[in-house]
Design a protein around this motif. Structure first.
Motif, PDB file in Angstrom:
ATOM      1  N   LEU A  10      47.672 -37.746 -14.913  1.00  0.00           N
ATOM      2  CA  LEU A  10      47.517 -36.784 -13.820  1.00  0.00           C
ATOM      3  C   LEU A  10      48.149 -37.275 -12.522  1.00  0.00           C
ATOM      4  O   LEU A  10      47.776 -36.810 -11.430  1.00  0.00           O
ATOM      5  N   ASP A  11      49.106 -38.173 -12.641  1.00  0.00           N
ATOM      6  CA  ASP A  11      49.809 -38.660 -11.447  1.00  0.00           C
ATOM      7  C   ASP A  11      50.368 -37.478 -10.650  1.00  0.00           C
ATOM      8  O   ASP A  11      50.990 -36.576 -11.228  1.00  0.00           O
ATOM      9  N   GLY A  12      50.155 -37.497  -9.337  1.00  0.00           N
ATOM     10  CA  GLY A  12      50.705 -36.449  -8.476  1.00  0.00           C
ATOM     11  C   GLY A  12      49.815 -35.226  -8.360  1.00  0.00           C
ATOM     12  O   GLY A  12      50.052 -34.362  -7.513  1.00  0.00           O
ATOM     13  N   ARG A  13      48.797 -35.146  -9.191  1.00  0.00           N
ATOM     14  CA  ARG A  13      47.883 -33.990  -9.124  1.00  0.00           C
ATOM     15  C   ARG A  13      46.923 -34.139  -7.949  1.00  0.00           C
ATOM     16  O   ARG A  13      46.491 -35.250  -7.622  1.00  0.00           O
ATOM     17  N   ARG A  14      46.565 -33.011  -7.321  1.00  0.00           N
ATOM     18  CA  ARG A  14      45.654 -33.021  -6.175  1.00  0.00           C
ATOM     19  C   ARG A  14      44.522 -32.027  -6.446  1.00  0.00           C
ATOM     20  O   ARG A  14      44.766 -30.826  -6.552  1.00  0.00           O
ATOM     21  N   ALA A  15      43.317 -32.584  -6.586  1.00  0.00           N
ATOM     22  CA  ALA A  15      42.197 -31.789  -7.114  1.00  0.00           C
ATOM     23  C   ALA A  15      41.016 -31.706  -6.157  1.00  0.00           C
ATOM     24  O   ALA A  15      40.783 -32.598  -5.342  1.00  0.00           O
ATOM     25  N   ILE A  16      40.266 -30.615  -6.315  1.00  0.00           N
ATOM     26  CA  ILE A  16      38.917 -30.503  -5.735  1.00  0.00           C
ATOM     27  C   ILE A  16      37.927 -30.519  -6.884  1.00  0.00           C
ATOM     28  O   ILE A  16      38.100 -29.788  -7.873  1.00  0.00           O
ATOM     29  N   ALA A  26      30.439 -36.055 -11.281  1.00  0.00           N
ATOM     30  CA  ALA A  26      30.768 -37.455 -10.954  1.00  0.00           C
ATOM     31  C   ALA A  26      31.669 -38.051 -12.034  1.00  0.00           C
ATOM     32  O   ALA A  26      32.624 -38.785 -11.733  1.00  0.00           O
ATOM     33  N   ALA A  27      31.389 -37.740 -13.290  1.00  0.00           N
ATOM     34  CA  ALA A  27      32.224 -38.255 -14.388  1.00  0.00           C
ATOM     35  C   ALA A  27      33.628 -37.659 -14.339  1.00  0.00           C
ATOM     36  O   ALA A  27      34.616 -38.343 -14.631  1.00  0.00           O
ATOM     37  N   VAL A  28      33.720 -36.387 -13.949  1.00  0.00           N
ATOM     38  CA  VAL A  28      35.037 -35.744 -13.837  1.00  0.00           C
ATOM     39  C   VAL A  28      35.858 -36.419 -12.735  1.00  0.00           C
ATOM     40  O   VAL A  28      37.046 -36.700 -12.918  1.00  0.00           O
ATOM     41  N   VAL A  29      35.220 -36.696 -11.611  1.00  0.00           N
ATOM     42  CA  VAL A  29      35.932 -37.369 -10.513  1.00  0.00           C
ATOM     43  C   VAL A  29      36.487 -38.703 -10.995  1.00  0.00           C
ATOM     44  O   VAL A  29      37.671 -39.020 -10.795  1.00  0.00           O
ATOM     45  N   ALA A  34      41.053 -41.917 -12.587  1.00  0.00           N
ATOM     46  CA  ALA A  34      41.585 -42.916 -13.531  1.00  0.00           C
ATOM     47  C   ALA A  34      42.915 -42.451 -14.120  1.00  0.00           C
ATOM     48  O   ALA A  34      43.773 -43.272 -14.452  1.00  0.00           O
ATOM     49  N   ASP A  35      43.091 -41.151 -14.222  1.00  0.00           N
ATOM     50  CA  ASP A  35      44.341 -40.595 -14.755  1.00  0.00           C
ATOM     51  C   ASP A  35      45.407 -40.418 -13.679  1.00  0.00           C
ATOM     52  O   ASP A  35      46.482 -39.886 -13.950  1.00  0.00           O
ATOM     53  N   GLY A  36      45.081 -40.801 -12.433  1.00  0.00           N
ATOM     54  CA  GLY A  36      46.103 -40.820 -11.393  1.00  0.00           C
ATOM     55  C   GLY A  36      46.016 -39.710 -10.367  1.00  0.00           C
ATOM     56  O   GLY A  36      46.836 -39.650  -9.450  1.00  0.00           O
ATOM     57  N   ALA A  37      45.034 -38.802 -10.507  1.00  0.00           N
ATOM     58  CA  ALA A  37      44.939 -37.680  -9.554  1.00  0.00           C
ATOM     59  C   ALA A  37      44.311 -38.135  -8.235  1.00  0.00           C
ATOM     60  O   ALA A  37      43.519 -39.075  -8.214  1.00  0.00           O
ATOM     61  N   GLN A  38      44.678 -37.439  -7.168  1.00  0.00           N
ATOM     62  CA  GLN A  38      43.933 -37.542  -5.910  1.00  0.00           C
ATOM     63  C   GLN A  38      42.827 -36.499  -5.988  1.00  0.00           C
ATOM     64  O   GLN A  38      43.078 -35.379  -6.471  1.00  0.00           O
ATOM     65  N   VAL A  39      41.645 -36.847  -5.472  1.00  0.00           N
ATOM     66  CA  VAL A  39      40.516 -35.916  -5.601  1.00  0.00           C
ATOM     67  C   VAL A  39      39.765 -35.818  -4.280  1.00  0.00           C
ATOM     68  O   VAL A  39      39.427 -36.843  -3.674  1.00  0.00           O
ATOM     69  N   VAL A  40      39.501 -34.606  -3.842  1.00  0.00           N
ATOM     70  CA  VAL A  40      38.558 -34.367  -2.746  1.00  0.00           C
ATOM     71  C   VAL A  40      37.260 -33.869  -3.367  1.00  0.00           C
ATOM     72  O   VAL A  40      37.267 -32.929  -4.171  1.00  0.00           O
ATOM     73  N   ALA A  67      40.889 -30.246   1.843  1.00  0.00           N
ATOM     74  CA  ALA A  67      41.725 -30.782   0.753  1.00  0.00           C
ATOM     75  C   ALA A  67      43.199 -30.726   1.144  1.00  0.00           C
ATOM     76  O   ALA A  67      43.951 -31.685   0.920  1.00  0.00           O
ATOM     77  N   LEU A  68      43.595 -29.620   1.748  1.00  0.00           N
ATOM     78  CA  LEU A  68      44.992 -29.457   2.162  1.00  0.00           C
ATOM     79  C   LEU A  68      45.347 -30.503   3.218  1.00  0.00           C
ATOM     80  O   LEU A  68      46.408 -31.142   3.180  1.00  0.00           O
ATOM     81  N   ASP A  69      44.420 -30.696   4.158  1.00  0.00           N
ATOM     82  CA  ASP A  69      44.636 -31.658   5.239  1.00  0.00           C
ATOM     83  C   ASP A  69      44.728 -33.089   4.680  1.00  0.00           C
ATOM     84  O   ASP A  69      45.607 -33.864   5.057  1.00  0.00           O
ATOM     85  N   ARG A  70      43.822 -33.440   3.775  1.00  0.00           N
ATOM     86  CA  ARG A  70      43.765 -34.815   3.235  1.00  0.00           C
ATOM     87  C   ARG A  70      44.912 -35.117   2.276  1.00  0.00           C
ATOM     88  O   ARG A  70      45.430 -36.225   2.245  1.00  0.00           O
TER      89      ARG A  70
END
Ligand SMILES: NC(=O)c1ccc[n+]([C@@H]2O[C@H](COP(=O)([O-])OP(=O)(O)OC[C@H]3O[C@@H](n4cnc5c(N)ncnc54)[C@H](O)[C@@H]3O)[C@@H](O)[C@H]2O)c1
Length: 242
Positions: A10-16, A26-29, A34-40, A67-70
């Motif tokens: 998930l590199d480059g992915r940006r999630a809420i 919590a497990a999803v976060v 761990a798969d490379g996503a950024q998460v808010v 999320a957009l700001d971060r």
């Protein structure tokens, strides 16, 4: 345990992720990171980026703005926040029924609606809602919960139809009985309920939050690019005998 083979998927992915302070959220976060996503992360309490009751009228819009700001963009939504309790039909109060719909359905609708322009702009957006086995079946004492979870599945399918032309997929994970703070009181107070679910699943155990998080991560990934509009059972096989 997170498989190293999947690291970076998930590199480059940006999630809420909502409901991020506990259980499945919590497990999803942990899994998405761990798969490379950024998460808010968001929840009504706990160590998260956005602390709010997500039934507030502007809460989800504020969360999307944060999320957009971060992260500078947004392509993935996993609304996990939810509530459940046993309430027999007779004596069921309007306020409780409404509250369950507000948290489990309306807040999910608002998050998806408010984030839709960003997901469309990305071109390969991902929405993974959290339904339940009660998105397809009912159970005693669960009229409000099952109504909300049926609705989440229908909502997700309609979103898949509407946003599909913009490259956005929407799927609804339908967990069976998972061992989390939500279910702990019922399993503690009614050990026979726990035994029932353990026996009902051919895999002979309750699910763990990680069992759900791993499937959510798959649905957020490019591996699931041609999969949309589905309810996905993650229940140890429990519903095979329903
Ligand atoms: N545990 C199960 O067996 C099971 C089965 C099927 C579906 N689910 C669904 O999975 C999701 C996660 O449940 P869980 O078992 O991890 O429960 P949980 O209670 O451990 O986590 C739910 C989280 O949602 C948060 N939340 C509740 N209301 C909120 C609100 N108004 N605003 C913001 N945050 C709020 C809570 O604070 C909590 O951190 C829920 O949608 C639940 O319905 C759970």
């Amino acid at each position: 345990m997170v498989s190293e083979r999947l690291g970076g998927r998930l590199d480059g992915r940006r999630a809420i992720v909502t409901g991020a302070a506990s259980g499945i959220g919590a497990a999803v976060v942990a899994r998405l990171k761990a798969d490379g996503a950024q998460v808010v992360t968001a929840d009504v309490h706990g160590d998260v980026d956005y602390v709010a009751d997500l039934t507030g009228e502007t809460a989800n819009a504020e969360l999307v703005a944060l999320a957009l700001d971060r992260m500078g963009g947004l392509d993935t939504l996993v609304p996990c926040a939810g509530i459940s309790a046993f309430q027999p039909l007779e004596g069921h109060e309007d306020a409780y029924f409404r509250r369950v719909l507000e948290v489990n359905l309306i807040a999910v609708f608002r998050l998806v609606r408010d984030a839709a322009p960003l997901l469309k702009a990305h071109g390969a957006g991902r929405i993974v809602t959290i339904g339940s086995t009660t998105s397809s079946f009912g159970d005693e004492g669960l009229c409000a919960y099952a109504a909300s979870k049926h609705a989440v599945l229908g909502f997700t399918k309609s979103v898949a139809a509407e946003l599909g032309p913009f490259g956005v997929t929407a799927n609804c994970v339908q967990p069976g009985a998972i061992d989390t703070p939500m279910t702990a009181p019922a399993f503690t107070q009614m050990p026979e309920y726990r035994t029932f679910w353990e026996g009902k699943a051919p895999l002979r155990r309750l699910g763990q939050p990680q069992d759900i998080a791993d499937v959510v991560a798959f649905l957020c990934s490019d591996d699931a690019r041609f999969m949309s509009g589905h309810g996905v059972w993650v229940d140890g096989g429990a519903m095979v005998r329903h």
